[in-house]
Design an enzyme around this catalytic site. Structure first.
Site, PDB file in Angstrom:
ATOM      1  N   SER A 120     -77.517  14.313 -30.603  1.00  0.00           N
ATOM      2  CA  SER A 120     -77.183  14.068 -29.197  1.00  0.00           C
ATOM      3  C   SER A 120     -78.438  13.674 -28.423  1.00  0.00           C
ATOM      4  O   SER A 120     -79.433  13.246 -29.009  1.00  0.00           O
ATOM      5  CB  SER A 120     -76.523  15.308 -28.595  1.00  0.00           C
ATOM      6  N   ASN A 121     -78.394  13.813 -27.106  1.00  0.00           N
ATOM      7  CA  ASN A 121     -79.563  13.507 -26.269  1.00  0.00           C
ATOM      8  C   ASN A 121     -79.619  14.501 -25.119  1.00  0.00           C
ATOM      9  O   ASN A 121     -78.771  15.377 -25.003  1.00  0.00           O
ATOM     10  CB  ASN A 121     -79.487  12.059 -25.772  1.00  0.00           C
ATOM     11  N   PHE A 122     -80.615  14.337 -24.236  1.00  0.00           N
ATOM     12  CA  PHE A 122     -80.863  15.350 -23.209  1.00  0.00           C
ATOM     13  C   PHE A 122     -80.040  15.166 -21.932  1.00  0.00           C
ATOM     14  O   PHE A 122     -80.298  15.832 -20.942  1.00  0.00           O
ATOM     15  CB  PHE A 122     -82.349  15.345 -22.814  1.00  0.00           C
TER      16      PHE A 122
END
Ligand code: CTP
Length: 403
Positions: A206-208
């Site tokens: 995923s990402n932030f």
């Protein structure tokens, strides 16, 4: 927007009651007619005389005037109001409103009011995050009450955290947006948050992204009358406005399917989600066990914005976001063109105050007609307002060209 509007202000017993004097003054300055109703406890924090002087109307507290027995009609007050704003709304009053308890004039007026109701909660941080209070707030939302969320900062208890009543200016903004209703009858699709791409039953890529920007845009457009479909990846946020319908998704593929299904019925789509660009080629059915090294083959996810850009009609607006680290303008312009967007909102990770997790953002809007509009660094909810005004301008152009 508030000129000539009847605003009923309900004050409950919290220290933030003193700020309501400013709220009433601001409302009067905007041209609204204001009446105030307050609870018995609120009188300890601000006097009915102060509020009567500022609002230029008598301030009822009891069901009847003890001196002459005259009845203070909650039904009449409720019918008079174009909107009812309860500020500050204490945990006690919120609980009673959610339960339908009617043991004071402010509450009976709430139960009989037919107009939109706004509450600006104010309480200590632990009270605010207590599940009982959260549940009551959720109940009020389900009854159509708009919550003007408390802000974080120093509290009367001396503690720091979320629980301060929204500033009077913010409350006035909410009312202005409500009466503005520029997006009334307009259907908007907003994507927000990250996507999770499953590796095995316990791991994902995923990402932030926190989803804050997308949620702020959904909220602003809903406040301005739009019917918003918010297709959201996994985030720790909940939309507040009753005009927002949230569809929860996890993966890029699920987000793609939902957006494709919803887009044809929308006038506007704002693609804020930080969609994962790659997903594991194969998802393991069982947890991958420890070994010395591991190679995961990734395949490209489908580009949602690009697909919507292909099927977009002339009467639809499609906006995208570009979060860049280098060659910002060139990259954003490339995405604007390749995805056939009407405009793209560029923010650079190199700007302090922009990017994942922070509450502020600095954007430049690049239009398909080539124009570049830079904005200052602002809180994300103000950035959302700038984007909403930009969308409004573009949408008007479309409506005008159709006439
Ligand atoms: N976007 C999308 N679907 C994807 C990837 C991106 O809808 N699979 C949308 C985003 O929501 C955003 C815009 O496209 O509005 C740009 O996203 P970004 O991640 O900045 O660009 P990418 O096209 O993924 O390019 P790159 O990651 O190489 O910069």
């Amino acid at each position: 927007m508030l000129a000539g509007k009847h605003i009923l202000v309900g004050i409950t017993g919290g220290i933030a009651a003193y700020k309501v004097a400013t709220l009433v003054r601001l409302l009067i300055k905007e041209g609204a007619e204001v009446k105030v109703v307050m609870t018995e406890t609120a009188r300890h924090f601000i006097t009915p005389l102060t509020m009567a002087t500022l609002s230029k109307n008598p301030v009822p507290v009891d069901f009847f005037n003890p001196e002459n027995g005259e009845w203070n009609s909650h039904v009449e007050l409720g019918l008079w109001a174009d909107s009812y704003v309860i500020a500050p709304a204490t945990a006690n009053s919120i609980g009673k409103m959610a339960a339908g308890i009617a043991d004071n004039l402010l509450l009976t007026t709430y139960l009989s009011a037919k107009c939109p109701v706004f509450i600006a909660p104010a309480m200590d941080l632990d009270m605010y995050r207590h599940p009982a209070v959260s549940t009551n707030i959720e109940t009020l939302k389900s009854y159509g009450v708009t919550i003007i969320d408390a802000e974080a900062g120093e509290l009367a208890s001396g503690l720091e955290g979320k629980g301060r009543m929204a500033e009077p200016e913010t409350i006035v903004d909410h009312l202005n947006s409500y009466f503005d209703a520029s997006f009334s009858g307009v259907h908007v699709l907003v994507t927000a948050g990250p996507t999770y791409e499953r590796i095995d039953p316990v791991r994902f890529i995923s990402n932030f992204s926190s989803g804050k920007m997308g949620y702020a845009i959904a909220e602003t457009l809903a406040q301005q009358g739009a019917d918003v479909m918010l297709v959201s990846g996994p985030v720790h946020l909940s939309p507040l406005h009753p005009n927002i319908r949230r569809v929860n998704v996890v993966s890029a593929n699920e987000m793609y399917d939902e957006c494709l299904h919803l887009f044809p019925a929308c006038n506007i789509a704002v693609m804020c989600a930080a969609v994962a660009d790659f997903t594991p080629e194969k998802q393991a059915d069982n947890k991958i066990k420890q070994k010395t090294d591991l190679t995961i083959s990734l395949t490209k996810t489908k580009d949602i914005a690009a697909k919507l850009g292909q099927i977009k009609r002339n009467d639809q607006i499609l906006a995208g976001f570009a979060l860049e680290t280098d060659n910002e303008l060139a990259n954003a312009r490339g995405k604007l063109k390749s995805k056939n967007l009407d405009f793209i909102v560029l923010n650079s990770l190199n700007d302090t105050g922009s990017g994942f997790g922070v509450d502020t953002n600095r954007i430049t809007i690049i239009d398909s007609d080539g124009a570049e509009t830079p904005f200052d660094t602002k809180p994300k909810k103000d950035v959302a307002k700038d984007i909403a005004s930009y969308i409004q301008q573009k949408y008007r152009q479309i409506i005008d060209s159709e006439l």
